[in-house]
Design a protein around this motif. Structure first.
Motif, short mmCIF file in Angstrom:
data_model
loop_
_atom_site.label_atom_id
_atom_site.label_comp_id
_atom_site.label_asym_id
_atom_site.label_seq_id
_atom_site.Cartn_x
_atom_site.Cartn_y
_atom_site.Cartn_z
N TYR A 151 0.83 -1.21 0.00
CA TYR A 151 0.00 0.00 0.00
C TYR A 151 0.86 1.26 0.00
N SER A 155 -3.27 6.26 -2.12
CA SER A 155 -3.83 5.42 -3.20
C SER A 155 -5.26 4.96 -2.89
N ALA A 157 -6.22 2.16 -2.01
CA ALA A 157 -6.41 0.81 -2.55
C ALA A 157 -6.62 -0.15 -1.39
N ASP A 159 -8.40 -2.85 -1.20
CA ASP A 159 -8.86 -4.18 -1.57
C ASP A 159 -7.90 -5.26 -1.08
N VAL A 162 -4.11 -5.65 -2.37
CA VAL A 162 -3.11 -4.70 -1.90
C VAL A 162 -3.07 -4.65 -0.38
N GLY A 170 -14.10 -5.43 -1.90
CA GLY A 170 -12.75 -5.51 -2.44
C GLY A 170 -12.14 -6.89 -2.32
N THR A 172 -11.09 -10.89 -3.20
CA THR A 172 -10.67 -11.75 -4.30
C THR A 172 -11.76 -12.80 -4.52
N GLN A 177 -10.36 -10.10 -9.00
CA GLN A 177 -10.19 -9.22 -7.84
C GLN A 177 -11.09 -8.00 -7.96
N ARG A 178 -11.95 -7.84 -6.97
CA ARG A 178 -12.76 -6.62 -6.93
C ARG A 178 -11.92 -5.46 -6.43
N LYS A 179 -12.16 -4.30 -6.98
CA LYS A 179 -11.43 -3.10 -6.60
C LYS A 179 -12.38 -2.09 -5.98
N THR A 181 -14.12 1.27 -5.44
CA THR A 181 -14.34 2.49 -6.18
C THR A 181 -13.95 3.67 -5.30
N SER A 185 -14.22 3.75 -1.17
CA SER A 185 -13.09 4.11 -0.31
C SER A 185 -13.46 5.25 0.63
#
Length: 467
Positions: A151, A155, A157, A159, A162, A170, A172, A177-179, A181, A185
């Motif tokens: 990380y 960012s 991120a 999920d 990361v 987020g 797997t 892999q879901r991210k 949005t 976040s």
């Protein structure tokens, strides 16, 4: 001659009197300047913000401390030097620990903690709201973050790929892999901020069993962990180091060591140094293994004096004993030890080597291993501190209940010791607790009412639908 002598003597005495009076303001005795702040005491317990005097200086505690001498803890240590004392009245007697037996007086609101783990694999970020989490829960541990996370600050991120968190938003999945949005976040950060404003602090729990069985801990990155915690608005980092394969020599207290002492000591030290080098407002907690301070020769917890051996006995001993000043509190995993393990003895083994708050853990059945079932109430006639540390209580079932554990901490523990719950919304992935056993609500409400905890003890954790 006689008259002249008397006259001259009178004149001389008068002259001296006038001279002394005229010089009095210059030579009058000055009051000694002393400190108004209470004098530091090695036996007293100080919380963050407490101010004491020592060696002519005033010192402010940055966090909980006991026995650490002001002026010896360094720039990043617990004591902040406020400079020369303020002159005034003499210092008052310093605070001292309250008696622990007979029962201590009820602590002030906020002294006790009730830590609950939120397992991200059965949770949505939208479950983490003040409506779903009772206000007597003081700390919410978000489990689990990768020790070797890549990380980077800014960012967002969050999920699993990361950060490691497995929130449904987020996670797997077999389809990829879901991210997170940008909105998700922000929503997660907003929920954490709302909980903190209400009085519930979020901690990032790093590791756990799944993230401790490979090489993840060897790649522990304190900077990335702190970046992630700060971006989420967390109040601290919980180190849940469950690395297997560490063997201990079971020697005396001075010689006792385990093969992975260096790994866990390095993790705690690097995190502590990173937090203080950046002046980040983050605390550190650790998950203490149930028998992690057992089996040290010459102590009450030597093998055979408590219960028979455990492959994990003593694994946490050196890091707690040698690096306890870097740890703000311990969440004791006093479960998964089977019907022979006694949480009261586990608590005492950590208390013998650690001065900070200890939160005794409770796991809602079914447990991960061992088959013990946490009950809510003790059987009639149960004595909360009977049959301990004598090698005879190899069946601890009569004492494995919330009532006995709360009574023990309340009467035999310290005023800032509390409890920890594993885990919120467990029924989403497991069967409900057996009939008559403690559940998330009955256990938490009992602790809240009887320890006691600040907050509304009637609030409940809702049963949320499966994801």
């Amino acid at each position: 001659m006689t008259r002249l002598s008397r006259t001259m003597r009178g004149w001389i005495l008068g002259f001296i009197a006038v001279l002394v009076l005229s010089l009095f303001p210059v030579y009058k005795v000055q009051a000694a300047e002393v400190c108004t702040e209470p004098a530091w005491s090695s036996s007293a317990v100080y919380g963050g913000g407490n101010i004491v005097s020592y060696n002519g200086h005033a010192w402010k505690a940055k966090w909980w401390t006991q026995g650490e001498v002001p002026g010896t803890t360094g720039q990043w240590g617990v004591w902040e030097d406020l400079g020369d004392c303020t002159p005034g009245t003499p210092p008052v007697d310093p605070p001292v620990d309250p008696p622990v037996d007979p029962p201590v007086d009820p602590p002030l609101p906020g002294d006790r903690m009730y830590v609950a783990y939120a397992s991200s694999w059965n949770t949505s970020i939208y479950d983490l709201t003040t409506a779903n989490i009772p206000n007597y829960i003081t700390h919410l541990n978000l489990a689990f973050v990768r020790p070797d996370t890549t990380y980077t600050q800014g960012s967002y991120a969050f999920d699993q790929a990361v950060a490691g968190l497995e929130f449904v938003e987020g996670a797997t999945t077999p389809n990829g892999q879901r991210k997170f949005t940008a909105q998700q976040s922000q929503d997660l950060r907003n929920n954490i901020a709302s909980l903190r404003a209400r009085g519930t602090k979020a901690f990032l729990s790093v590791g756990g069993w799944s993230y401790s069985q490979g090489s993840q801990w060897s790649g522990f990155n304190a900077k990335n962990i702190v970046d992630l915690a700060l971006d989420l608005g967390a109040a601290g980092v919980d180190i849940d180091w469950e690395s297997s394969g560490s063997s201990c020599n079971k020697g005396t207290a001075a010689q006792f060591n385990c093969t992975k002492d260096g790994e866990i000591a390095g993790i705690i030290t690097s995190l502590y140094n990173e937090i203080h080098a950046r002046n980040a407002n983050l605390q550190i907690s650790i998950a203490g293994w149930s028998t992690g301070a057992y089996y040290v020769k010459g102590t009450p917890f030597e093998e055979g004096k408590v219960q028979w051996g455990s492959p994990f006995g003593g694994t946490m001993y050196r890091v707690v004993k040698d690096h306890g000043s870097k740890i703000n509190f311990i969440n004791l995993m006093s479960y998964d030890g089977g019907i022979y393990y006694d949480p009261r003895e586990g608590y005492e083994s950590y208390k013998a080597i650690y001065n900070g708050p200890i939160n005794m853990g409770m796991q809602i059945a079914p447990e991960g291993s061992g088959g013990a079932v946490l009950q809510l109430n003790a059987a009639p006639g149960t004595v909360y501190d009977a049959d301990m540390m004598n090698g005879q209580n190899n069946i601890a079932t009569p004492y494995y209940n919330v009532e006995t554990m709360v009574n023990y901490i309340k009467n035999k523990g310290r005023a800032n010791d509390g409890f920890m719950l594993w885990q919120l919304w467990k029924q989403r992935v497991h069967q409900p607790a057996p009939s008559g056993a403690a559940n998330e609500n009955s256990a938490g409400q009992y602790v809240c009412r009887n320890l006691p905890l600040p907050g509304d003890c009637n609030q409940t954790i809702p049963s949320l639908p499966k994801l």
